[in-house]
Design an enzyme around this catalytic site. Structure first.
Site, mmCIF file in Angstrom:
data_model
loop_
_atom_site.group_PDB
_atom_site.id
_atom_site.type_symbol
_atom_site.label_atom_id
_atom_site.label_comp_id
_atom_site.label_asym_id
_atom_site.label_seq_id
_atom_site.Cartn_x
_atom_site.Cartn_y
_atom_site.Cartn_z
ATOM 1 N N TYR A 49 0.833 -1.206 0.000
ATOM 2 C CA TYR A 49 0.000 0.000 0.000
ATOM 3 C C TYR A 49 0.869 1.259 0.000
ATOM 4 O O TYR A 49 0.609 2.212 -0.745
ATOM 5 C CB TYR A 49 -0.905 -0.031 1.234
ATOM 6 N N LYS B 8 0.906 4.054 -2.914
ATOM 7 C CA LYS B 8 0.534 5.445 -2.630
ATOM 8 C C LYS B 8 1.682 6.408 -2.928
ATOM 9 O O LYS B 8 1.456 7.545 -3.347
ATOM 10 C CB LYS B 8 0.084 5.577 -1.173
#
Length: 254
Positions: free
Chosen positions: A155, A159
């Site tokens: 993640y 991001k």
């Protein structure tokens, strides 16, 4: 804004709930016709109903943002039913949290597919309509996790990748009147953060209280906090703001 007011069409991905739903409702209240995209079209009903009942216009669209054919079909439908999109909010995201040594290749690939491939495909499909209108606004949802967060190597990488993606879009599309910016939320009260608390075996109210104590403004964020920032970035007045990453986290982030 574009000369033709009918082209005030916005697309928000992952808009069935959470931040995406909050953004979709806000853009509708700002006067946009909003395409509410999620993997399950029926899951978009609550967001669409809320917009329509408030006097706005919205369309539920089921699409897998990581699939090129699905994305192209979704955007074609949006163009025919709502009008050419000049605003795109790439919000769709998933988590597959685990420590590095436990993380599977499938969990890595799934997160990359939705966040990065999905944002790429949606932007590629939508930018054509923005460049033709000589006006466009792209907002990508990053996260404070881009700075690193235990148990989120996939993640965090995705991001952080969205921030580089955003800056390059700003460079390539600026001459066509299209801006691209990223918002990096901190702790926002959503089903996703509730799921994180559950994974950690912590009561959600306790989890929120603990996080609020670490935030300078002494509260956790709400989807509306992100929606306000999106509203500014997609406005005509924000035309000189591009390639930026705005941390909306209740305090400073490195």
């Amino acid at each position: 804004m574009p000369e033709n007011p009918e082209s005030r069409t916005a697309i928000v991905t992952g808009a069935a709930r959470g931040i995406g739903a909050g953004v979709a409702k806000r853009l509708a209240s700002d006067g946009f016709k909003v395409a509410v995209i999620d993997l399950d079209e029926s899951a978009c009903a609550a967001t669409v109903d809320a917009i329509v009942s408030a006097g706005g216009a919205a369309l539920a669209v089921g699409a897998d943002v990581s699939d090129a054919a699905s994305v192209d079909a979704a955007v074609e439908r949006i163009v025919s039913e709502l009008g050419p999109p000049t605003v795109l909010v790439n919000n769709a995201g998933i988590t597959r949290d685990n420590l590095l040594f436990k993380m599977t290749v499938e969990d890595w690939d799934a997160v990359m597919a939705v966040h990065l491939r999905g944002s790429f495909l949606m932007t590629k499909a939508a930018q054509k309509h923005m460049t033709e209108a000589k006006f466009g606004r792209i907002v990508n949802l990053s996260s404070t996790s881009a700075l690193g967060n235990r148990g989120q190597v996939n993640y965090s990488a995705a991001k952080a990748g969205l921030q580089g993606f955003t800056k390059t879009l700003a460079i390539e599309l600026g001459k066509f009147g299209v801006t691209a910016n990223a918002i990096a939320p901190g702790f926002i009260e959503t089903e996703m953060t509730a799921a994180t608390a559950e994974r950690l075996g912590v009561d959600f109210e306790d989890f929120k209280k603990f996080n609020a104590e670490q935030i300078p403004v002494a509260r956790v964020g709400q989807p509306e906090d992100i929606a306000h920032t999106v509203s500014f970035l997609v406005s005509e007045g924000a035309g000189f703001v591009s390639g930026q990453v705005i941390y909306v986290a209740g305090g400073p982030k490195d």
